[in-house]
Design a protein around this motif. Structure first.
Motif, PDB file in Angstrom:
ATOM      1  N   ALA A  42       0.626  -1.224   0.310  1.00 32.15           N
ATOM      2  CA  ALA A  42       0.047   0.275   0.150  1.00 32.15           C
ATOM      3  C   ALA A  42       0.642   1.453   0.306  1.00 32.15           C
ATOM      4  CB  ALA A  42      -0.959   0.461   0.770  1.00 32.15           C
ATOM      5  N   ARG A  43       2.312   1.138   0.505  1.00 29.94           N
ATOM      6  CA  ARG A  43       2.399   2.187   0.805  1.00 29.94           C
ATOM      7  C   ARG A  43       3.529   2.459  -0.596  1.00 29.94           C
ATOM      8  NH1 ARG A  43       7.769   4.194   0.497  1.00 29.94           N
ATOM      9  NH2 ARG A  43       8.177   1.737  -0.229  1.00 29.94           N
ATOM     10  N   ALA A  44       4.107   1.674  -1.526  1.00 28.28           N
ATOM     11  CA  ALA A  44       4.759   1.741  -2.636  1.00 28.28           C
ATOM     12  C   ALA A  44       3.662   2.070  -4.165  1.00 28.28           C
ATOM     13  CB  ALA A  44       6.008   0.589  -3.084  1.00 28.28           C
ATOM     14  N   ALA A  45       2.863   1.088  -4.120  1.00 31.58           N
ATOM     15  CA  ALA A  45       2.501   1.027  -5.161  1.00 31.58           C
ATOM     16  C   ALA A  45       0.603   1.906  -5.612  1.00 31.58           C
ATOM     17  CB  ALA A  45       2.017  -0.386  -4.917  1.00 31.58           C
ATOM     18  N   GLN A  46       1.114   1.781  -6.838  1.00 28.59           N
ATOM     19  CA  GLN A  46      -0.261   2.826  -7.699  1.00 28.59           C
ATOM     20  C   GLN A  46      -1.499   1.482  -7.372  1.00 28.59           C
ATOM     21  OE1 GLN A  46      -0.700   6.144  -8.170  1.00 28.59           O
ATOM     22  NE2 GLN A  46       0.917   6.049  -6.971  1.00 28.59           N
ATOM     23  N   ALA A  47      -1.509   0.391  -7.608  1.00 26.54           N
ATOM     24  CA  ALA A  47      -2.267  -0.823  -6.971  1.00 26.54           C
ATOM     25  C   ALA A  47      -1.579  -2.048  -6.900  1.00 26.54           C
ATOM     26  CB  ALA A  47      -2.953  -0.642  -9.215  1.00 26.54           C
ATOM     27  N   VAL A  48      -2.976  -2.356  -5.682  1.00 22.58           N
ATOM     28  CA  VAL A  48      -2.511  -3.976  -5.383  1.00 22.58           C
ATOM     29  C   VAL A  48      -3.597  -5.534  -5.601  1.00 22.58           C
ATOM     30  CG1 VAL A  48      -2.020  -4.894  -3.439  1.00 22.58           C
ATOM     31  CG2 VAL A  48      -1.190  -2.704  -3.713  1.00 22.58           C
ATOM     32  N   VAL A  49      -2.859  -6.215  -6.600  1.00 22.83           N
ATOM     33  CA  VAL A  49      -4.366  -7.482  -6.554  1.00 22.83           C
ATOM     34  C   VAL A  49      -3.394  -8.382  -5.947  1.00 22.83           C
ATOM     35  CG1 VAL A  49      -5.340  -8.714  -8.344  1.00 22.83           C
ATOM     36  CG2 VAL A  49      -4.932  -6.337  -8.721  1.00 22.83           C
ATOM     37  N   ILE A  50      -4.267  -9.062  -4.692  1.00 23.76           N
ATOM     38  CA  ILE A  50      -3.933 -10.161  -3.629  1.00 23.76           C
ATOM     39  C   ILE A  50      -4.913 -11.368  -3.947  1.00 23.76           C
ATOM     40  CG2 ILE A  50      -3.518 -10.714  -1.293  1.00 23.76           C
ATOM     41  CD1 ILE A  50      -3.501  -7.224  -0.694  1.00 23.76           C
ATOM     42  N   VAL A  51      -4.459 -12.304  -3.772  1.00 29.60           N
ATOM     43  CA  VAL A  51      -5.437 -13.803  -4.258  1.00 29.60           C
ATOM     44  C   VAL A  51      -4.865 -14.735  -4.046  1.00 29.60           C
ATOM     45  CG1 VAL A  51      -5.411 -14.999  -6.174  1.00 29.60           C
ATOM     46  CG2 VAL A  51      -4.895 -13.289  -6.562  1.00 29.60           C
ATOM     47  N   GLU A  52      -5.803 -15.274  -2.630  1.00 29.77           N
ATOM     48  CA  GLU A  52      -5.467 -16.307  -1.395  1.00 29.77           C
ATOM     49  C   GLU A  52      -6.725 -17.751  -1.846  1.00 29.77           C
ATOM     50  OE1 GLU A  52      -4.242 -16.455   1.581  1.00 29.77           O
ATOM     51  OE2 GLU A  52      -2.683 -15.302   0.388  1.00 29.77           O
ATOM     52  N   PRO A  53      -6.478 -18.582  -1.590  1.00 35.91           N
ATOM     53  CA  PRO A  53      -7.615 -20.429  -1.829  1.00 35.91           C
ATOM     54  C   PRO A  53      -8.578 -19.487  -1.677  1.00 35.91           C
ATOM     55  CG  PRO A  53      -5.393 -21.232  -0.918  1.00 35.91           C
ATOM     56  CD  PRO A  53      -5.027 -19.284  -0.607  1.00 35.91           C
ATOM     57  N   GLY A  54      -9.728 -20.128  -1.960  1.00 32.84           N
ATOM     58  CA  GLY A  54     -11.373 -20.437  -2.616  1.00 32.84           C
ATOM     59  C   GLY A  54     -11.430 -20.613  -0.827  1.00 32.84           C
TER      60      GLY A  54
END
Length: 342
Positions: A189-201
């Motif tokens: 969150a500090r460094a990026a313009q966009a963040v996509v996080i994926v985890e097991p469903g």
């Protein structure tokens, strides 16, 4: 569920993975995968990677990369559909291992030849990074071929370059301590313009996504997908969980480890895609998201939706709705509703 979709990068990845196990007896490969799956329980210290050597990495990559690629590609596709003007010029894949998410980014935003995306894969497992670089060297996408593969701590002490356009974190948070998860999301969150996080469903994977979602919103991000809003998740904790599904072609190794003869399996995943609040909003109104597999009945389609205004709702689309009914019959779990033009 729609038939599997194989963009060029996906086909290239499948071809590259097919050659990984040459010379490794199938039984040995299957045993390696089974041991590694058993190892991925609980916590994985960043100074003791589970993937120890090339044979470990090759077996696990051949087994898991296709599913990770399809899950991340599906999440990125939903993100791209909501914010089509956003094209990342730089990408950091945190805990990227052999680079499945990096291949998915290449699928979502193919390099045009004039501007090559700067890509960096960070991980603590040197054998995974080495094999990832080897696989990427076979790709037609110039960003994949030019990617940097760097060893580093994933957790407290993680450093992402300032101003990175896109950070992906896929199937990583489950391996970290509570403090490690907080540190990774905070640094993204500090460094990026966009963040996509994926985890097991899974229910636990969903809870990790909700925790990360809350941290991103608190840091000034807004949610782009899958949620049609940045408010509280309307799902009652412990009663249900939000997740989606991506269809994956099964290799012979998949069939050997899991048994059965189906040519495919469905990878369940949970995700959040969020952007810094300073980025422009999408121009059109935000539609709802289909959060369960549509139920097709005689003359009607039942849709379970997460909506911007009313949270979780159900909608019945019948033949009386004309074109909307035809579209609803082809709608898939995870799609926006209504689609543009309906």
């Amino acid at each position: 569920m729609h038939a599997p979709h194989f963009p060029r990068s996906g086909e290239e990845l499948r071809s590259a993975l097919a050659g990984l196990l040459d010379g490794l007896p199938p039984r040995q490969a299957a045993q390696a995968v089974e041991r590694l799956i058993a190892s991925y329980r609980g916590l994985t210290p960043t100074d003791a990677p589970v993937l120890r050597d090339r044979s470990d990495v090759a077996a696990y990559a051949a087994y898991r990369m296709p599913a990770t690629f399809e899950a991340v590609r599906s999440a990125l596709e939903a993100f791209r559909d909501r914010l089509p003007a956003f094209v990342p010029a730089s990408h950091v894949d945190v805990g990227g291992g052999t680079g499945a998410a990096t291949w998915a980014v290449a699928s979502a935003w193919e390099s045009d030849g004039d501007t090559v995306r700067e890509t960096t894969v960070l991980d603590w497992a040197a054998p995974a990074l080495a094999l990832g670089a080897e696989l990427a060297g076979t790709a037609s996408d110039p960003a994949l071929r030019a990617a940097r593969w760097e060893r580093g701590i994933i957790g407290d002490g993680l450093r992402v370059p300032d101003g990175t356009d896109l950070v992906t974190v896929s199937y990583v948070l489950k391996e970290l301590t509570d403090a490690g998860r907080a540190a990774v999301v905070a640094e993204a969150a500090r460094a990026a313009q966009a963040v996509v996080i994926v985890e097991p469903g899974t229910p636990d994977g969903y809870l990790r996504i909700i925790e990360a979602r809350d941290r991103l919103i608190a840091a000034g991000f807004r949610v782009v997908a899958p949620c049609p809003h940045s408010g509280a998740c309307p799902i009652e904790p412990g009663k249900d969980w939000c997740h989606f599904s991506a269809r994956v072609s099964r290799s012979s190794l998949h069939r050997q480890v899991k048994g059965g003869s189906l040519a495919y399996e469905d990878e369940k995943f949970a995700y959040v895609a969020a952007v810094r609040g300073s980025l422009p909003e999408a121009s059109e109104a935000v539609p709802a998201r289909i959060v369960r597999k549509p139920q097709i009945r005689k003359g009607q389609v039942l849709l379970e939706l997460c909506t911007p205004e009313d949270g979780l709702t159900r909608e019945t689309v019948t033949k009386r709705h004309g074109d909307a009914y035809k579209v609803a019959r082809d709608a898939d779990w995870g799609d926006e509703w209504p689609p543009a033009g309906v």
